[in-house]
Design an enzyme around this catalytic site. Sequence first.
Site, PDB file in Angstrom:
ATOM      1  N   GLY A  52       0.593  -5.292   0.607  1.00 25.75           N
ATOM      2  CA  GLY A  52      -0.610  -5.273  -0.211  1.00 25.75           C
ATOM      3  C   GLY A  52      -0.441  -5.963  -1.544  1.00 25.75           C
ATOM      4  O   GLY A  52      -1.423  -6.433  -2.139  1.00 25.75           O
ATOM      5  N   GLY A  58       0.825  -1.200   0.000  1.00 25.98           N
ATOM      6  CA  GLY A  58       0.000   0.000   0.000  1.00 25.98           C
ATOM      7  C   GLY A  58       0.859   1.251   0.000  1.00 25.98           C
ATOM      8  O   GLY A  58       2.074   1.199   0.220  1.00 25.98           O
ATOM      9  N   GLU A  69       5.789  -6.017   7.631  1.00 19.80           N
ATOM     10  CA  GLU A  69       5.122  -4.985   8.424  1.00 19.80           C
ATOM     11  C   GLU A  69       5.729  -4.729   9.803  1.00 19.80           C
ATOM     12  O   GLU A  69       5.673  -3.603  10.305  1.00 19.80           O
ATOM     13  CB  GLU A  69       3.636  -5.329   8.573  1.00 19.80           C
ATOM     14  CG  GLU A  69       2.810  -5.119   7.317  1.00 19.80           C
ATOM     15  CD  GLU A  69       2.971  -6.222   6.280  1.00 19.80           C
ATOM     16  OE1 GLU A  69       2.424  -6.079   5.184  1.00 19.80           O
ATOM     17  OE2 GLU A  69       3.635  -7.234   6.580  1.00 19.80           O
ATOM     18  N   ASP A  85      -1.200  -7.831   7.253  1.00 17.61           N
ATOM     19  CA  ASP A  85      -2.639  -7.718   6.989  1.00 17.61           C
ATOM     20  C   ASP A  85      -2.929  -8.264   5.600  1.00 17.61           C
ATOM     21  O   ASP A  85      -2.239  -9.150   5.130  1.00 17.61           O
ATOM     22  CB  ASP A  85      -3.100  -6.258   7.168  1.00 17.61           C
ATOM     23  CG  ASP A  85      -2.496  -5.314   6.133  1.00 17.61           C
ATOM     24  OD1 ASP A  85      -1.398  -5.609   5.599  1.00 17.61           O
ATOM     25  OD2 ASP A  85      -3.116  -4.267   5.850  1.00 17.61           O
TER      26      ASP A  85
END
Length: 355
Positions: free
Chosen positions: A119, A70, A142, A150
Amino acid sequence: MTAQQTDAPVLVHVEGRAGHLVLNRPRALNSLTHPMVRLLDATLAAWAKDPEIDTVVLSGAGERGLCAGGDIRTMHDDARDGDGTATEAFWRDEYRLNARIARYPKPYVTLMDGIVMGGGVGVSAHGSVRVVTERSRVAMPETGIGFVPDVGGTYLLSRAPGELGTHLALTGGSVGAADALLCGLADHFVPSERLDTLRAELASAPAAEAVRRHAGEVEVAGGVLGEGREWIDRCYAADSVEEIVRRLTDSGVPEAKEAAETILAKSPTSVKVTLEAMRRARGLDSLERVLEQEYRVSCWALRRPDMVEGVRAQIVDKDRNPRWSPATLGEVTPEAVAEFFAPRAEGRELTFGEG
């Protein structure tokens, strides 16, 4: 395509029976923005019902990779200067896109060439036909930016053999083609020089048949996780991050000691929450339930200091010297970890229903 179309952040075109989605921000390593997520989702929804489309193909523009994740800078700015609602809305749509990809009714072919992180894993590794090359580097990094895996990452990694996924989740380490296949993050190895021919054949040939025709044997020597299964499974089976680090340090294995040092450099809060998220994900029966959990965790992480500090240190200022708060594993209490998983107020939850 027109000049305006070729400048679009996602290039959408059809070749024969194949619909192509090309992430097109090569200077930003094709990092995802909210408009890109919405366009991907809308296009997939339309193509699912289009009798002229048999196969969907996802790839990335440029030579560096499919997608680095992301748009972290935008999230950092929203967390630091805003109220976080823009990032929460982005994650809500992104996670729903991840679920759509996993349940897509047609072959969804992802060309995971080069860097595939965060992402980028979410839009590729949930697909039905996942292709890696000798240039692939796949990771959920992350914990290094004060965040937690995620986009369904804890679902994927919690289902890797043994404790391989726990190792990757806590260290944020990247893997090549062989280890991506071993961990269930990919299905096929295709040499990068064959990708253009594969794309062309997908216009008319069934996806599985075309990929098999170009798939090669990835050298086992290219993988490292399989050789470390004994110490990885033994050390990461512990119930706490502190005990994992102790076992790694005392194992007498140089690679294990290096992993311990890597974990200790990450956000103490992030690694403890990540371990808890991984353990809980194993007990959840579907990707959707895991994504619901990840949304709670992500939204809480957005409001904690480590995410802003981690992105500052790694991406913005690039001093590589994050000041984590709390600074040590011992200071992160079980109560602090539990807060990440607590139900939020109505309207602040991600839900998919029962289906």
